[in-house]
Scaffold this motif. Structure first.
Motif, short mmCIF file in Angstrom:
data_model
loop_
_atom_site.label_atom_id
_atom_site.label_comp_id
_atom_site.label_asym_id
_atom_site.label_seq_id
_atom_site.Cartn_x
_atom_site.Cartn_y
_atom_site.Cartn_z
N UNK A 1 0.83 -1.20 0.00
CA UNK A 1 0.00 0.00 0.00
C UNK A 1 0.87 1.25 0.00
N UNK A 2 0.26 2.36 -0.40
CA UNK A 2 0.96 3.65 -0.46
C UNK A 2 0.86 4.34 0.89
N UNK A 3 1.95 4.98 1.29
CA UNK A 3 1.94 5.79 2.51
C UNK A 3 2.21 7.26 2.19
N UNK A 4 2.16 7.57 0.92
CA UNK A 4 2.33 8.94 0.46
C UNK A 4 1.45 9.14 -0.77
N UNK A 5 1.06 10.38 -1.01
CA UNK A 5 0.26 10.69 -2.18
C UNK A 5 0.51 12.13 -2.60
N UNK A 6 0.13 12.43 -3.82
CA UNK A 6 0.21 13.78 -4.37
C UNK A 6 -1.21 14.25 -4.62
N UNK A 7 -1.60 15.31 -3.92
CA UNK A 7 -2.96 15.85 -4.02
C UNK A 7 -2.97 17.05 -4.94
N UNK A 8 -3.84 17.02 -5.95
CA UNK A 8 -4.00 18.12 -6.90
C UNK A 8 -5.10 19.05 -6.39
N UNK A 9 -4.71 20.27 -6.03
CA UNK A 9 -5.66 21.21 -5.43
C UNK A 9 -6.78 21.57 -6.40
N UNK A 10 -6.42 21.83 -7.66
CA UNK A 10 -7.41 22.30 -8.63
C UNK A 10 -8.46 21.25 -8.95
N UNK A 11 -8.04 20.00 -9.12
CA UNK A 11 -8.98 18.95 -9.53
C UNK A 11 -9.51 18.13 -8.37
N UNK A 12 -8.99 18.35 -7.16
CA UNK A 12 -9.39 17.58 -5.99
C UNK A 12 -9.21 16.08 -6.23
N UNK A 13 -8.07 15.72 -6.83
CA UNK A 13 -7.75 14.32 -7.10
C UNK A 13 -6.39 14.00 -6.49
N UNK A 14 -6.07 12.72 -6.44
CA UNK A 14 -4.81 12.33 -5.83
C UNK A 14 -4.16 11.19 -6.62
N UNK A 15 -2.85 11.05 -6.41
CA UNK A 15 -2.07 9.99 -7.05
C UNK A 15 -1.18 9.34 -6.00
N UNK A 16 -1.24 8.01 -5.85
CA UNK A 16 -0.38 7.34 -4.87
C UNK A 16 1.09 7.49 -5.23
N UNK A 17 1.93 7.60 -4.21
CA UNK A 17 3.37 7.68 -4.38
C UNK A 17 4.04 6.59 -3.55
N UNK A 18 5.16 6.11 -4.06
CA UNK A 18 5.91 5.07 -3.36
C UNK A 18 7.00 5.70 -2.51
N UNK A 19 6.97 5.43 -1.24
CA UNK A 19 8.02 5.86 -0.34
C UNK A 19 8.55 4.62 0.36
N UNK A 20 9.87 4.50 0.52
CA UNK A 20 10.47 3.23 0.88
C UNK A 20 10.95 3.13 2.32
N UNK A 21 11.28 4.24 2.94
CA UNK A 21 11.81 4.20 4.30
C UNK A 21 10.90 4.97 5.24
N UNK A 22 11.03 4.68 6.53
CA UNK A 22 10.06 5.17 7.50
C UNK A 22 10.21 6.67 7.74
N UNK A 23 9.14 7.40 7.50
CA UNK A 23 9.11 8.86 7.64
C UNK A 23 8.45 9.32 8.94
#
Length: 523
Positions: A59-81
């Motif tokens: 599963x994704x633990x990060x995402x990119x949120x687009x303010x204008x379209x109110x949509x999101x895209x999952x991002x891959x992050x590998x180490x503990x933040x």
């Protein structure tokens, strides 16, 4: 001034422990890696991550949120933040530092893009010391200072090619409370106009020359018995720097909220939730002999975020009235944001209670200012793992927006609309005179017009790192047509007043801000 709340997404799949607005009006949101699966799947073809405990996480633990379209895209992050820090470099790339276990010395980068190609890049071994609960600040030369953290009484820089080591800082050890409280994590850092750092931890604060590793002066102890840093978790802002052509601006720091000594152990071990602090302190650090001026908030607050608004006001949002930061260590959520008006002459009228949200935003909640003037609010996971049935505060994955009073349709005729920014080059240079053309339907000359630059901060654990607002000196104002105006302003005087990088530029008329445009401040 009550404002309005709007639910943007009932679940983005990830608890918003960390937030960063980027120059392309997208927001990077992420939590931590050791809490188990999130509710957001990685796209097909992405590798699952083998965690240090040998579990497989797809599963994704990060995402990119687009303010204008109110949509999101999952991002891959590998180490503990978990409980990490961050800031944006002069080119607009998020520099994200530290975390827990396999992430404690990692530097991560996220460079914004307008397609779907941008992803996290990780630089293992990028830090000299483990950084867990540290704070970051962008410096005048574009580097980032990373300071403190749990049992890390040092600071270091990124990039570190000029100083590839860490530096001991006695102040951090001296401000650590014993017996588990600590109360000096996520220290408050503010770059002052003279180039030195204001550093606040626990109840103490210093003027610090990071180039010489030297304490220039120690400021008076903030009055009262309350601790102000994690886990007592108050918040802090550098109030707007107002330029008037008479040299470096005066600088004033504000610290609000917190909890008394021992509060963390009381809540964490005894399940007794003591009242949070109901006080704020203001310290004009550029005075010859600074003294704290204390004020009372309408209610006690712990874990609240403090954000600078384009109007120059401060909004306090999220948090609780009892307990401290930590898993299930707070109760009695504060649903109502509060606006603080620093320039109101009557202290009794400076705080204004706003319309409440319906969602409790407890531990691990966040908030950032958007270019359209809204406040993006998310997170709240006061549990060790995702827990959607916990009472009274389940894990919350929603995203909502608070609309301040200045977004009311009734005041839209007073709202400037920026047409163009006219500078000698494509960006704004120091001491450069440049013009901003804007449209305004109703002009009230007696209310004045400001042009403000606001740096987009990295927000986590109730502290917005590198948050900054600079109100520029106005050189002239010209009315071009019945509704079109051109205001001429002077760029920031030095990189200590405004470090290089991307800023939101707002035109503000009659306490009503425009939609911001992005400008890059550089030499």
């Amino acid at each position: 001034m009550g404002g309005q709340w709007f639910l943007l997404n009932s679940s983005i799949g990830v608890s918003a422990m960390h937030m960063q607005l980027l120059k392309n009006n997208k927001v990077v949101i992420f939590d931590r890696m050791d809490m188990g699966p999130s509710n957001l799947s990685l796209p097909r073809g992405r590798s699952c991550i083998h965690r240090p405990n040998k579990t497989l996480d797809c599963t994704a633990h990060s995402l990119l949120y687009d303010v204008a379209s109110n949509t999101l895209r999952p991002l891959l992050i590998k180490t503990d933040t978990w409980c990490s820090s961050g800031s944006v470099d002069p080119d607009g790339t998020l520099i994200q530092t530290g975390g827990f276990t396999d992430g404690e010395r990692v530097v991560r980068k996220f460079t914004p893009c307008d397609d779907k190609a941008c992803e996290w890049k990780e630089l293992p071994g990028g830090l000299q010391d483990r950084r867990w609960y540290a704070s970051n600040q962008v410096l005048p030369d574009g580097r980032v200072i990373i300071l403190g953290g749990r049992q890390a009484y040092t600071y270091e820089f990124f990039p570190n090619d000029r100083s590839p080591k860490s530096y001991y800082m006695r102040f951090l050890r001296e401000t650590t409370d014993r017996y588990g409280d600590e109360n000096n994590l996520f220290p408050f850092l503010h770059l002052l106009p003279d180039g030195n750092l204001f550093v606040f931890a626990n109840r103490r604060s210093i003027l610090f020359d990071y180039k010489r590793n030297w304490v220039v002066k120690e400021f008076p102890l903030i009055p009262g018995a309350y601790k102000r840093n994690y886990p007592s978790t108050g918040s802090s802002v550098l109030l707007p720097l107002r330029l008037n052509g008479t040299g470096l601006p005066k600088a004033e720091v504000m610290v609000c909220g917190g909890a008394p000594r021992g509060a963390f152990n009381m809540s964490d071990k005894k399940r007794v939730f003591v009242s949070a602090a109901n006080t704020c302190g203001r310290l004009r650090v550029t005075d010859p002999e600074p003294r704290w001026v204390m004020e009372k908030m309408p209610m006690p607050r712990v874990m609240s975020d403090m954000l600078l608004l384009p109007t120059g006001d401060v909004i306090l949002i999220n948090g609780a009235m009892n307990g401290t930061a930590g898993w299930e260590d707070a109760t009695n959520p504060v649903y109502s944001p509060v606006i603080y008006r620093p320039y109101e002459p009557d202290p009794k009228r400076r705080f204004v209670v706003l319309k409440p949200s319906r969602i409790p935003r407890m531990y691990h909640s966040t908030a950032v200012l958007l270019p359209d003037g809204r406040i993006l609010v998310g997170g709240s996971n006061p549990h060790k793992k995702y827990n959607f049935t916990a009472q009274p505060f389940p894990t919350d994955l929603s995203l909502e927006a608070y609309h301040p009073y200045y977004l009311y349709p009734l005041v839209s005729p007073l709202r400037p609309s920026i047409s163009s920014v006219e500078s000698l080059g494509s960006n704004v240079s120091y001491r450069q005179v440049f013009a901003v053309t804007f449209v305004l339907k109703v002009y009230r000359p007696e209310r004045g017009i400001d042009v403000a630059l606001i740096a987009p901060p990295f927000n986590t654990h109730s502290f917005s790192m590198s948050q900054r607002m600079v109100v520029l000196e106005v050189v002239g104002l010209e009315q071009l047509t019945i509704f079109t105006f051109k205001i001429t302003v002077m760029g920031p005087p030095t990189n200590t007043v405004a470090p290089p990088g991307y800023y939101m530029l707002f035109v503000v008329h009659a306490a009503i801000p425009s939609h911001a445009v992005w400008v890059k401040v550089e030499q």
